[in-house]
Write a protein that holds these residues in place. Structure first.
Motif, PDB file in Angstrom:
ATOM      1  N   ARG A   1      -0.118 -20.041 -12.657  1.00  0.00           N
ATOM      2  CA  ARG A   1      -0.437 -19.086 -11.644  1.00  0.00           C
ATOM      3  C   ARG A   1       0.367 -19.329 -10.438  1.00  0.00           C
ATOM      4  NH1 ARG A   1      -1.618 -13.757 -11.270  1.00  0.00           N
ATOM      5  NH2 ARG A   1      -3.147 -13.044  -9.487  1.00  0.00           N
ATOM      6  N   PHE A   2       1.165 -18.253  -9.863  1.00  0.00           N
ATOM      7  CA  PHE A   2       1.873 -18.383  -8.540  1.00  0.00           C
ATOM      8  C   PHE A   2       0.914 -18.173  -7.479  1.00  0.00           C
ATOM      9  CE2 PHE A   2       4.282 -16.207  -5.332  1.00  0.00           C
ATOM     10  CZ  PHE A   2       4.744 -17.372  -4.639  1.00  0.00           C
ATOM     11  N   ARG A   3       0.757 -19.109  -6.543  1.00  0.00           N
ATOM     12  CA  ARG A   3       0.012 -18.949  -5.224  1.00  0.00           C
ATOM     13  C   ARG A   3       0.894 -18.645  -4.107  1.00  0.00           C
ATOM     14  NH1 ARG A   3      -3.188 -24.762  -6.092  1.00  0.00           N
ATOM     15  NH2 ARG A   3      -4.455 -24.180  -7.993  1.00  0.00           N
TER      16      ARG A   3
ATOM     17  N   ILE B   1      -2.162  -3.285 -15.122  1.00  0.00           N
ATOM     18  CA  ILE B   1      -3.789  -2.768 -14.283  1.00  0.00           C
ATOM     19  C   ILE B   1      -4.168  -1.546 -15.279  1.00  0.00           C
ATOM     20  CG2 ILE B   1      -4.631  -1.703 -12.558  1.00  0.00           C
ATOM     21  CD1 ILE B   1      -3.111  -3.251 -10.514  1.00  0.00           C
ATOM     22  N   SER B   2      -3.199  -0.635 -15.659  1.00  0.00           N
ATOM     23  CA  SER B   2      -3.659   0.542 -16.261  1.00  0.00           C
ATOM     24  C   SER B   2      -4.616   0.180 -17.779  1.00  0.00           C
ATOM     25  CB  SER B   2      -2.636   1.395 -16.565  1.00  0.00           C
ATOM     26  OG  SER B   2      -1.930   1.084 -17.547  1.00  0.00           O
ATOM     27  N   VAL B   3      -3.926  -1.125 -18.313  1.00  0.00           N
ATOM     28  CA  VAL B   3      -4.441  -1.257 -19.461  1.00  0.00           C
ATOM     29  C   VAL B   3      -5.562  -2.540 -19.253  1.00  0.00           C
ATOM     30  CG1 VAL B   3      -2.834  -0.704 -20.970  1.00  0.00           C
ATOM     31  CG2 VAL B   3      -2.627  -2.864 -19.979  1.00  0.00           C
ATOM     32  N   GLY B   4      -6.177  -2.724 -18.149  1.00  0.00           N
ATOM     33  CA  GLY B   4      -7.225  -3.635 -17.912  1.00  0.00           C
ATOM     34  C   GLY B   4      -6.700  -5.070 -17.503  1.00  0.00           C
ATOM     35  N   HIS B   5      -5.673  -5.291 -17.249  1.00  0.00           N
ATOM     36  CA  HIS B   5      -5.213  -6.697 -17.389  1.00  0.00           C
ATOM     37  C   HIS B   5      -4.918  -7.354 -15.755  1.00  0.00           C
ATOM     38  CE1 HIS B   5      -4.538 -10.286 -19.724  1.00  0.00           C
ATOM     39  NE2 HIS B   5      -3.578 -10.451 -18.941  1.00  0.00           N
ATOM     40  N   HIS B   6      -5.158  -8.557 -15.580  1.00  0.00           N
ATOM     41  CA  HIS B   6      -5.135  -9.018 -14.090  1.00  0.00           C
ATOM     42  C   HIS B   6      -4.012 -10.031 -13.706  1.00  0.00           C
ATOM     43  CE1 HIS B   6      -6.660 -12.186 -17.100  1.00  0.00           C
ATOM     44  NE2 HIS B   6      -6.363 -13.175 -16.240  1.00  0.00           N
ATOM     45  N   ARG B   7      -3.082 -10.030 -14.795  1.00  0.00           N
ATOM     46  CA  ARG B   7      -1.896 -11.011 -14.457  1.00  0.00           C
ATOM     47  C   ARG B   7      -0.823 -10.189 -15.119  1.00  0.00           C
ATOM     48  NH1 ARG B   7      -4.230 -15.139 -18.142  1.00  0.00           N
ATOM     49  NH2 ARG B   7      -3.461 -14.871 -20.014  1.00  0.00           N
TER      50      ARG B   7
ATOM     51  N   THR C   1       2.794 -16.852 -13.775  1.00  0.00           N
ATOM     52  CA  THR C   1       2.123 -15.715 -13.785  1.00  0.00           C
ATOM     53  C   THR C   1       2.157 -15.192 -12.359  1.00  0.00           C
ATOM     54  OG1 THR C   1      -0.202 -16.376 -13.970  1.00  0.00           O
ATOM     55  CG2 THR C   1       0.990 -15.815 -16.068  1.00  0.00           C
ATOM     56  N   VAL C   2       2.079 -13.641 -12.022  1.00  0.00           N
ATOM     57  CA  VAL C   2       1.873 -13.255 -11.064  1.00  0.00           C
ATOM     58  C   VAL C   2       1.140 -11.972 -11.046  1.00  0.00           C
ATOM     59  CG1 VAL C   2       4.201 -13.694 -10.071  1.00  0.00           C
ATOM     60  CG2 VAL C   2       3.975 -11.542 -11.178  1.00  0.00           C
ATOM     61  N   ASP C   3       0.566 -11.433  -9.938  1.00  0.00           N
ATOM     62  CA  ASP C   3      -0.377 -10.215  -9.965  1.00  0.00           C
ATOM     63  C   ASP C   3       0.367  -9.074 -10.780  1.00  0.00           C
ATOM     64  OD1 ASP C   3      -1.968 -11.296  -8.083  1.00  0.00           O
ATOM     65  OD2 ASP C   3      -1.131 -10.367  -6.396  1.00  0.00           O
ATOM     66  N   PRO C   4      -0.572  -8.351 -11.620  1.00  0.00           N
ATOM     67  CA  PRO C   4       0.146  -7.195 -12.502  1.00  0.00           C
ATOM     68  C   PRO C   4       0.603  -6.235 -11.803  1.00  0.00           C
ATOM     69  CG  PRO C   4      -2.353  -7.032 -12.177  1.00  0.00           C
ATOM     70  CD  PRO C   4      -1.955  -8.311 -11.483  1.00  0.00           C
ATOM     71  N   ASN C   5       1.440  -5.413 -12.137  1.00  0.00           N
ATOM     72  CA  ASN C   5       1.792  -4.165 -11.573  1.00  0.00           C
ATOM     73  C   ASN C   5       0.744  -3.164 -12.234  1.00  0.00           C
ATOM     74  OD1 ASN C   5       2.541  -3.601 -14.373  1.00  0.00           O
ATOM     75  ND2 ASN C   5       4.682  -3.677 -14.040  1.00  0.00           N
ATOM     76  N   GLU C   6       1.251  -1.894 -11.863  1.00  0.00           N
ATOM     77  CA  GLU C   6       0.308  -0.585 -12.129  1.00  0.00           C
ATOM     78  C   GLU C   6       0.168  -0.538 -13.735  1.00  0.00           C
ATOM     79  OE1 GLU C   6      -1.960   1.016 -10.112  1.00  0.00           O
ATOM     80  OE2 GLU C   6      -1.097  -0.668  -8.659  1.00  0.00           O
ATOM     81  N   VAL C   7       1.167  -0.715 -14.402  1.00  0.00           N
ATOM     82  CA  VAL C   7       1.131  -0.665 -15.867  1.00  0.00           C
ATOM     83  C   VAL C   7       0.206  -1.169 -16.371  1.00  0.00           C
ATOM     84  CG1 VAL C   7       2.517  -0.729 -18.082  1.00  0.00           C
ATOM     85  CG2 VAL C   7       3.632   0.228 -15.944  1.00  0.00           C
TER      86      VAL C   7
END
Length: 193
Positions: free
Chosen positions: A43-45, A127-133, A119-125
């Motif tokens: 995970r990227f900080r 996020i739309s399927v409930g993923h956090h990274r 891994t980084v923060d998710p984009n809107e795509v």
């Protein structure tokens, strides 16, 4: 399949996933209580050190790798049972992910490379399927070269969410999560020529 920099030469190889830190001596790492430590994703900080201590040796030694995939899958964790979604590029036959590597010696005495996907923060795509990274996905050959050979700051500048308009998702069967299961009917969007 991964690519790593060997001096001035980019070398393709098969790598072990997840990442095996140098101190784990080629074994899956465990904490002091004997439980396995997950090292599949780094995970990227955005504050302090860019990665957790397990990955900082690879980062300080510039053992950066390119992980090549045609698609990956993630689970929608908002529902039970969780639903798997394939995530794939719209503008390319494959993606190149940013990764960190660690060399180890396997049980046969062979030098091998293990990797972790950044891994980084998710984009809107996602996020739309409930993923956090999201994997840190590169956007061009120039970025791939910069990830392998650029300065640390140049490499970190590439670690960001992927553009929404270049990514798509499609639900896939639950059998996708069984390692080695090749009897899955995948959506047409995943079977490209």
């Amino acid at each position: 399949p991964v690519v790593y920099a060997d001096g001035e030469v980019d070398r393709p190889t098969e790598a072990t996933w997840p990442y095996l830190p140098f101190w784990s001596r080629g074994q899956l790492p465990k904490n002091k209580q004997g439980r396995l430590i997950s090292t599949a994703n780094a995970r990227f900080r955005t504050e302090g050190q860019p990665f957790a201590p397990s990955y900082m040796s690879a980062w300080s030694k510039d053992i950066r790798v390119l992980v090549v995939v045609s698609w990956f899958y993630e689970f929608d964790s908002r529902v039970k049972p969780q639903i798997p979604y394939a995530v794939f590029p719209l503008n390319s036959p494959f993606w190149v992910m940013c990764g960190l590597g660690s060399w180890y010696t396997d049980h046969e005495g062979q030098r091998r490379l293990s990797v972790s996907i950044i891994t980084v923060d998710p984009n809107e795509v996602l996020i739309s399927v409930g993923h956090h990274r999201s994997p840190a996905l590169l956007r061009s050959g120039e970025e791939a070269a910069q990830w392998l050979r650029g300065t640390k700051q140049q490499a970190l500048d590439l670690v960001r969410p992927y553009p929404d308009e270049s990514m798509a998702v499609e639900q896939v069967p639950m059998g996708i999560k069984i390692p080695g299961n090749e009897k899955i009917d995948l959506p047409d969007c995943l079977s490209r020529d």
